[in-house]
Scaffold this active site. Structure first.
Site, PDB file in Angstrom:
ATOM      1  N   GLY A  93     -14.083  -3.102   1.873  1.00 42.33           N
ATOM      2  CA  GLY A  93     -14.182  -3.438   0.466  1.00 42.33           C
ATOM      3  C   GLY A  93     -13.905  -4.907   0.210  1.00 42.33           C
ATOM      4  N   THR A 147      -8.017   1.903   0.264  1.00 45.91           N
ATOM      5  CA  THR A 147      -8.876   0.716   0.217  1.00 45.91           C
ATOM      6  C   THR A 147      -9.070   0.282  -1.231  1.00 45.91           C
ATOM      7  OG1 THR A 147     -10.056   1.241   2.259  1.00 45.91           O
ATOM      8  CG2 THR A 147     -11.186  -0.188   0.686  1.00 45.91           C
ATOM      9  N   GLU A 166      -7.865  -3.153  -3.108  1.00 40.17           N
ATOM     10  CA  GLU A 166      -8.794  -4.054  -3.783  1.00 40.17           C
ATOM     11  C   GLU A 166      -8.459  -4.199  -5.263  1.00 40.17           C
ATOM     12  OE1 GLU A 166     -10.444  -5.887  -2.008  1.00 40.17           O
ATOM     13  OE2 GLU A 166     -10.569  -4.752  -0.134  1.00 40.17           O
ATOM     14  N   ASP A 223       2.789 -15.349  -0.732  1.00 41.86           N
ATOM     15  CA  ASP A 223       1.936 -14.514  -1.575  1.00 41.86           C
ATOM     16  C   ASP A 223       2.390 -14.567  -3.027  1.00 41.86           C
ATOM     17  OD1 ASP A 223       4.305 -13.076  -1.388  1.00 41.86           O
ATOM     18  OD2 ASP A 223       3.348 -11.154  -0.977  1.00 41.86           O
ATOM     19  N   VAL A 271       5.258 -13.767  -4.225  1.00 46.20           N
ATOM     20  CA  VAL A 271       6.130 -12.641  -4.567  1.00 46.20           C
ATOM     21  C   VAL A 271       7.385 -12.724  -3.708  1.00 46.20           C
ATOM     22  CG1 VAL A 271       6.362 -10.138  -4.683  1.00 46.20           C
ATOM     23  CG2 VAL A 271       4.162 -11.182  -5.202  1.00 46.20           C
ATOM     24  N   THR A 278       8.483  -9.489  -1.153  1.00 45.11           N
ATOM     25  CA  THR A 278       7.684  -9.127   0.029  1.00 45.11           C
ATOM     26  C   THR A 278       7.995 -10.164   1.096  1.00 45.11           C
ATOM     27  OG1 THR A 278       5.762 -10.404  -0.735  1.00 45.11           O
ATOM     28  CG2 THR A 278       5.856  -8.076  -1.328  1.00 45.11           C
TER      29      THR A 278
END
Length: 354
Positions: free
Chosen positions: A227, A263, A267, A287, A289, A292
């Site tokens: 995707g 998936t 996305e 990222d 954040v 994380t």
């Protein structure tokens, strides 16, 4: 990579001069927190690598790189959205909370103690475009419904895998308070057997009211690609996500190990402004954040542990590349980033009626 990052930082400095006036409505102690020094758009292309089955998982960052090369205004649009995101998060945090990962610039990205954003539970209406060249690809209404159910379970942390979150990360696993409602399913027969990642399927079957609805094209991408998505700020004529039919939903025409609907969850995360958790770079690439942990690569398969950049990877996060059965969480910081888009003036405010 260093030359690319340096060039982007120089460009970011130039753009930032034009955006400083936007901070004037923040208190003085908040203005200083809108640090954009770590912002980036172009990325390393991990998409060229495949998992053990030859699947290339997600092509969103490669598509973004291509869009940036064609649209000279996209960088500034994404910069402004990122600035508004950080501004919104900063305004909702007590002084001294949040901030980026150590050594990564430290913008006001998600993390720290969660604070109410007064947005309530957000509902996103969804249009699904099923584009098929054979009966398998003409997936059933039940398969479409199963994917919408997965999105709701994953984004509301109601999935059956939630109990598998390691204790280290359980405290930051989030109910994002985002729901999805199927508004309509459109079906198109087409003899084309693969559509690639250049948005050809969107050109053939344009999105329907993309300002107010999330559009998903279920069409065979080809090349082992699961995707790809468009980030906020891109052209409305190509806005939405594309998922190959065998990786969409949990019943019917689905293929292991990506038969759990994750998936699409992944996305949609990109569509709502989330990056991959390794920042698509080395240990100093963020990222945006805080909760994380830093990493320098994706994880594949179903690991029981993964240590990179001197910390445990959050490999069970939906924004990694692990198998569907091993994914089970968004973090509180990711929740904040996504929900900031729905605030008045945010990058996807119209989806929530703001």
């Amino acid at each position: 990579m260093k030359k690319t990052v340096l060039g982007l930082l120089v460009l970011a400095t130039g753009v930032f001069i034009g955006c400083q006036d936007n901070a004037s409505d923040l208190p003085n102690n908040q203005q200083s927190k809108i640090d954009m020094s770590d912002f980036y758009v172009h990325t390393d292309e991990f998409e060229s690598k495949s998992d053990k089955n030859g699947d290339k998982v997600c092509y969103s960052m490669k598509v973004l790189n291509e869009q940036l090369s064609k649209d000279k205004n996209l960088y500034k649009k994404m910069y402004d959205i990122e600035y508004a995101t950080r501004k919104f998060i900063a305004a909702k945090k007590p002084s001294g909370t949040g901030g980026g990962k150590p050594g990564n610039g430290g913008g006001d990205d998600g993390g720290g103690d969660p604070v109410g954003d007064n947005l309530g539970v957000i509902n996103i209406p969804v249009y699904v475009h099923v584009v098929y060249s054979n009966s398998n690809e003409n997936i059933s209404d039940a398969q479409v419904a199963s994917q919408i159910a997965v999105l709701n379970d994953d984004f509301r942390r109601n999935n059956n895998d939630a109990n598998n979150t390691p204790s280290e990360f359980a405290s930051v696993a989030a109910d994002t308070e985002i729901n999805f409602t199927l508004a309509n399913t459109f079906r198109y027969a087409n003899s084309r057997t693969s559509w690639g990642t250049n948005n050809a399927v969107k050109a053939e079957y344009p999105p329907v009211t993309p300002e107010t609805h999330m559009n998903i094209w279920v069409a065979n991408i080809g090349g082992g690609i699961l995707g790809y998505a468009q980030f906020p700020g891109g052209n409305l004529a190509t806005d939405g996500i594309v998922v190959s039919p065998q990786y969409f939903g949990t019943t019917g025409y689905v293929a292991t190990p990506f038969d759990g609907g994750r998936t699409t969850t992944h996305e949609v995360g990109h569509y709502l402004n989330l990056r991959h958790i390794w920042g698509d770079g080395r240990c100093n690439r963020d990222d945006f954040v805080a909760d994380t942990p830093s990493s320098d690569r994706p994880n594949y398969g179903c690991p029981t542990s993964a240590v990179h950049c001197r910390s445990n990877d959050q490999f069970m996060n939906y924004m990694d590349y692990t198998d569907d059965s091993c994914m089970n969480m968004f973090s509180l910081g990711q929740k904040e980033r996504m929900r900031a888009l729905f605030a008045s003036g945010g990058g996807r405010a119209a989806l929530a009626g703001n």
